[in-house]
Design a protein around this motif. Structure first.
Motif, PDB file in Angstrom:
ATOM      1  N   ASP A   1       0.812  -1.225   0.000  1.00  0.00           N
ATOM      2  CA  ASP A   1       0.000   0.000   0.000  1.00  0.00           C
ATOM      3  C   ASP A   1       0.842   1.271   0.000  1.00  0.00           C
ATOM      4  OD1 ASP A   1      -2.034  -1.802   0.237  1.00  0.00           O
ATOM      5  OD2 ASP A   1      -2.575  -1.277   2.304  1.00  0.00           O
ATOM      6  N   GLY A   2       2.073   1.188   0.510  1.00  0.00           N
ATOM      7  CA  GLY A   2       2.873   2.400   0.694  1.00  0.00           C
ATOM      8  C   GLY A   2       3.857   2.694  -0.420  1.00  0.00           C
ATOM      9  N   GLY A   3       3.994   1.766  -1.381  1.00  0.00           N
ATOM     10  CA  GLY A   3       4.932   2.001  -2.479  1.00  0.00           C
ATOM     11  C   GLY A   3       6.383   1.884  -2.034  1.00  0.00           C
ATOM     12  N   ARG A   4       7.248   2.692  -2.647  1.00  0.00           N
ATOM     13  CA  ARG A   4       8.701   2.601  -2.401  1.00  0.00           C
ATOM     14  C   ARG A   4       8.993   3.164  -1.015  1.00  0.00           C
ATOM     15  NH1 ARG A   4      10.307   6.529  -5.447  1.00  0.00           N
ATOM     16  NH2 ARG A   4      12.336   5.984  -6.276  1.00  0.00           N
ATOM     17  N   GLN A   5       9.361   2.280  -0.090  1.00  0.00           N
ATOM     18  CA  GLN A   5       9.500   2.733   1.295  1.00  0.00           C
ATOM     19  C   GLN A   5      10.823   2.394   1.957  1.00  0.00           C
ATOM     20  OE1 GLN A   5       5.359   1.677   3.019  1.00  0.00           O
ATOM     21  NE2 GLN A   5       5.692   3.882   3.306  1.00  0.00           N
ATOM     22  N   LEU A   6      11.664   1.603   1.289  1.00  0.00           N
ATOM     23  CA  LEU A   6      12.960   1.264   1.890  1.00  0.00           C
ATOM     24  C   LEU A   6      14.040   1.297   0.819  1.00  0.00           C
ATOM     25  CD1 LEU A   6      14.817   0.128   4.192  1.00  0.00           C
ATOM     26  CD2 LEU A   6      14.156  -2.171   3.401  1.00  0.00           C
ATOM     27  N   ARG A   7      15.107   2.008   1.160  1.00  0.00           N
ATOM     28  CA  ARG A   7      16.285   2.012   0.299  1.00  0.00           C
ATOM     29  C   ARG A   7      17.459   1.590   1.165  1.00  0.00           C
ATOM     30  NH1 ARG A   7      19.520   6.751  -2.095  1.00  0.00           N
ATOM     31  NH2 ARG A   7      18.676   7.863  -0.310  1.00  0.00           N
TER      32      ARG A   7
ATOM     33  N   ARG B   1      -5.641   4.379   1.076  1.00  0.00           N
ATOM     34  CA  ARG B   1      -5.376   3.227   1.936  1.00  0.00           C
ATOM     35  C   ARG B   1      -6.587   2.316   1.907  1.00  0.00           C
ATOM     36  NH1 ARG B   1      -2.643   2.177   6.845  1.00  0.00           N
ATOM     37  NH2 ARG B   1      -2.238   0.430   5.484  1.00  0.00           N
ATOM     38  N   PRO B   2      -6.508   1.238   1.135  1.00  0.00           N
ATOM     39  CA  PRO B   2      -7.657   0.333   1.086  1.00  0.00           C
ATOM     40  C   PRO B   2      -7.940  -0.251   2.469  1.00  0.00           C
ATOM     41  CG  PRO B   2      -5.725  -0.637  -0.001  1.00  0.00           C
ATOM     42  CD  PRO B   2      -5.364   0.772   0.338  1.00  0.00           C
ATOM     43  N   ALA B   3      -9.221  -0.255   2.845  1.00  0.00           N
ATOM     44  CA  ALA B   3      -9.586  -0.816   4.151  1.00  0.00           C
ATOM     45  C   ALA B   3      -9.691  -2.329   4.017  1.00  0.00           C
ATOM     46  CB  ALA B   3     -10.918  -0.229   4.607  1.00  0.00           C
ATOM     47  N   VAL B   4      -8.857  -3.024   4.749  1.00  0.00           N
ATOM     48  CA  VAL B   4      -8.885  -4.490   4.728  1.00  0.00           C
ATOM     49  C   VAL B   4      -9.978  -4.951   5.695  1.00  0.00           C
ATOM     50  CG1 VAL B   4      -7.559  -6.574   5.208  1.00  0.00           C
ATOM     51  CG2 VAL B   4      -6.421  -4.577   4.215  1.00  0.00           C
ATOM     52  N   PRO B   5     -10.925  -5.749   5.220  1.00  0.00           N
ATOM     53  CA  PRO B   5     -11.999  -6.183   6.126  1.00  0.00           C
ATOM     54  C   PRO B   5     -11.441  -6.892   7.361  1.00  0.00           C
ATOM     55  CG  PRO B   5     -12.421  -6.870   3.857  1.00  0.00           C
ATOM     56  CD  PRO B   5     -11.030  -6.335   3.890  1.00  0.00           C
ATOM     57  N   ALA B   6     -12.052  -6.631   8.503  1.00  0.00           N
ATOM     58  CA  ALA B   6     -11.596  -7.252   9.748  1.00  0.00           C
ATOM     59  C   ALA B   6     -11.768  -8.763   9.675  1.00  0.00           C
ATOM     60  CB  ALA B   6     -12.378  -6.696  10.927  1.00  0.00           C
TER      61      ALA B   6
ATOM     62  N   ARG C   1       1.847  -4.118   4.525  1.00  0.00           N
ATOM     63  CA  ARG C   1       1.027  -3.104   3.862  1.00  0.00           C
ATOM     64  C   ARG C   1       1.774  -1.784   3.728  1.00  0.00           C
ATOM     65  NH1 ARG C   1      -3.853  -4.427   1.380  1.00  0.00           N
ATOM     66  NH2 ARG C   1      -4.493  -6.398   2.292  1.00  0.00           N
ATOM     67  N   LYS C   2       2.482  -1.420   4.803  1.00  0.00           N
ATOM     68  CA  LYS C   2       3.180  -0.132   4.765  1.00  0.00           C
ATOM     69  C   LYS C   2       4.270  -0.107   5.840  1.00  0.00           C
ATOM     70  CE  LYS C   2       0.656   2.412   8.223  1.00  0.00           C
ATOM     71  NZ  LYS C   2      -0.010   3.584   8.686  1.00  0.00           N
ATOM     72  N   LEU C   3       5.168   0.851   5.677  1.00  0.00           N
ATOM     73  CA  LEU C   3       6.139   1.175   6.724  1.00  0.00           C
ATOM     74  C   LEU C   3       5.387   1.925   7.820  1.00  0.00           C
ATOM     75  CD1 LEU C   3       9.074   1.724   7.800  1.00  0.00           C
ATOM     76  CD2 LEU C   3       9.075   3.742   6.314  1.00  0.00           C
ATOM     77  N   GLY C   4       5.544   1.462   9.062  1.00  0.00           N
ATOM     78  CA  GLY C   4       4.820   2.108  10.154  1.00  0.00           C
ATOM     79  C   GLY C   4       5.671   3.105  10.919  1.00  0.00           C
ATOM     80  N   HIS C   5       6.824   2.635  11.409  1.00  0.00           N
ATOM     81  CA  HIS C   5       7.663   3.553  12.170  1.00  0.00           C
ATOM     82  C   HIS C   5       9.125   3.134  12.133  1.00  0.00           C
ATOM     83  CE1 HIS C   5       6.054   0.634  15.244  1.00  0.00           C
ATOM     84  NE2 HIS C   5       7.306   0.617  15.662  1.00  0.00           N
ATOM     85  N   VAL C   6       9.948   4.084  12.531  1.00  0.00           N
ATOM     86  CA  VAL C   6      11.378   3.826  12.676  1.00  0.00           C
ATOM     87  C   VAL C   6      11.800   4.355  14.039  1.00  0.00           C
ATOM     88  CG1 VAL C   6      11.999   5.987  11.482  1.00  0.00           C
ATOM     89  CG2 VAL C   6      13.668   4.122  11.614  1.00  0.00           C
TER      90      VAL C   6
ATOM     91  N   ASP D   1      -1.758  -7.282   8.076  1.00  0.00           N
ATOM     92  CA  ASP D   1      -3.208  -7.196   8.208  1.00  0.00           C
ATOM     93  C   ASP D   1      -3.719  -7.407   9.629  1.00  0.00           C
ATOM     94  OD1 ASP D   1      -3.222  -6.758   5.542  1.00  0.00           O
ATOM     95  OD2 ASP D   1      -4.208  -8.646   4.972  1.00  0.00           O
ATOM     96  N   ASP D   2      -3.187  -8.400  10.313  1.00  0.00           N
ATOM     97  CA  ASP D   2      -3.733  -8.732  11.625  1.00  0.00           C
ATOM     98  C   ASP D   2      -2.727  -9.605  12.381  1.00  0.00           C
ATOM     99  OD1 ASP D   2      -3.989 -11.293  10.488  1.00  0.00           O
ATOM    100  OD2 ASP D   2      -6.093 -10.981   9.974  1.00  0.00           O
TER     101      ASP D   2
END
Ligand SMILES: [Fe+2]
Length: 309
Positions: A40-46, A110-115, A143-148, A208-209
């Protein structure tokens, strides 16, 4: 108009090939341009070569050029120079040497993933089907990078750069030790903790979960028990399920799900946890290993601290 996401990070590692293979196995996709992407976040790590592992830079998404001008003025008041062309701003955090970039970019969809349906007492929500976490077979894809999370030898100064300068908000604190800061509705996107050496502690990636946290880590540990750091558990600050693994350079990488979201700043009440209170780290799960706070290569990083940044 404001900051809206942690867009990407650049990690410096001694061996980009082995680290890259690890992050592909972790579930990121390597593109022709060398970047590693989430779904979902695309290019997130180099990954770039560095004598010692370190966070070289991070990039934050902002809504408008006005945000960049406001950041420039705030950094200037802190005595920090920022370079900007109106669409992109770059400034260096002096203690850790991390280059912070803020780019004007649209908020990604951000597509909502069903619970996932969980049965419970008096609730047979799944009907006559097996639990989804049991029948999944595909590779876990973050899905995405959350934090560092970075360690800083001057936590207060590094934190001020991100809060008073860049404009991140503090969601929670551990008194005198760590500040959990957000540039989105996520509870934290950047965490600076005090440390005897400047280093990158971990990166964290949303799945996702809780089943995906467990499936992802279990698969990473097959044939590689040395990658295990800490998990499965649920954090108290941030509330997320977590499982930490170690990449070949020594950086921890976390699968997480179900992090607190601050959807209304006015309704969130930041808390200050006493330093050294294990309950601030862990609601349930295995005890935190000492090597989580002080990674095994910390002494080596301190010895070679002159090599970075
Ligand atoms: Fe984390």
């Amino acid at each position: 108009m404001s900051l809206h996401r942690l867009a990407s990070i650049t990690l410096g590692v001694p061996d980009v090939v082995t680290a890259g293979a690890y992050y592909e196995e972790f579930g990121l996709s390597k593109g022709a341009d060398g970047w590693y992407s989430t779904t979902d976040g695309g290019r997130q790590l180099r990954l770039v070569r560095s004598p010692a592992r370190r966070l070289v830079g991070l990039s934050i998404g902002a809504d408008s050029p006005d945000d960049l001008y406001a950041i420039t003025r705030r950094l200037s008041r802190l005595g920090i120079d920022a370079r900007t062309d109106g669409r992109r701003l770059v400034a260096t955090e002096a203690v850790t040497g991390v280059e912070a970039e803020v780019v004007v970019e649209p908020r990604p969809a951000r597509p909502a993933v069903p619970a996932t349906a969980f049965n419970g007492p008096g609730r047979d929500e799944r009907g006559a089907t097996r639990a989804p976490g049991v029948v999944r077979e595909g590779i876990v894809r973050p899905r995405k990078l959350g934090h560092v999370v970075i360690g800083s030898t001057d936590q207060e100064t590094s934190r001020r750069f991100f809060t008073d300068g860049i404009g991140l908000k503090v969601s929670d604190e551990i008194a005198g030790v760590a500040a959990f800061m957000r540039c989105s509705t996520d509870h934290h996107n950047v965490l600076v903790q005090s440390a005897p050496v400047n280093f990158v502690h971990h990166t964290s990636w949303e799945v996702d979960d809780v089943d995906e946290v467990g499936r992802g880590a279990t698969r990473m540990l097959e044939g590689h028990p040395e990658r295990h750091v800490w998990g499965l558990g649920r954090h108290t600050v941030g509330s997320n399920f977590f499982w930490y693994l170690r990449d070949p350079a020594g950086n921890f990488s976390e699968y997480y799900s179900d992090l607190d979201c601050v959807v209304d700043d006015a309704l969130w009440k930041p808390a200050v946890w006493p330093s050294g209170d294990p309950k601030s780290f862990l609601t349930w799960g295995p005890p935190m290993p000492p090597s989580f706070i002080e990674p095994e290569d910390l002494a080596a990083l301190m010895t070679g601290a002159h090599a970075s940044p």
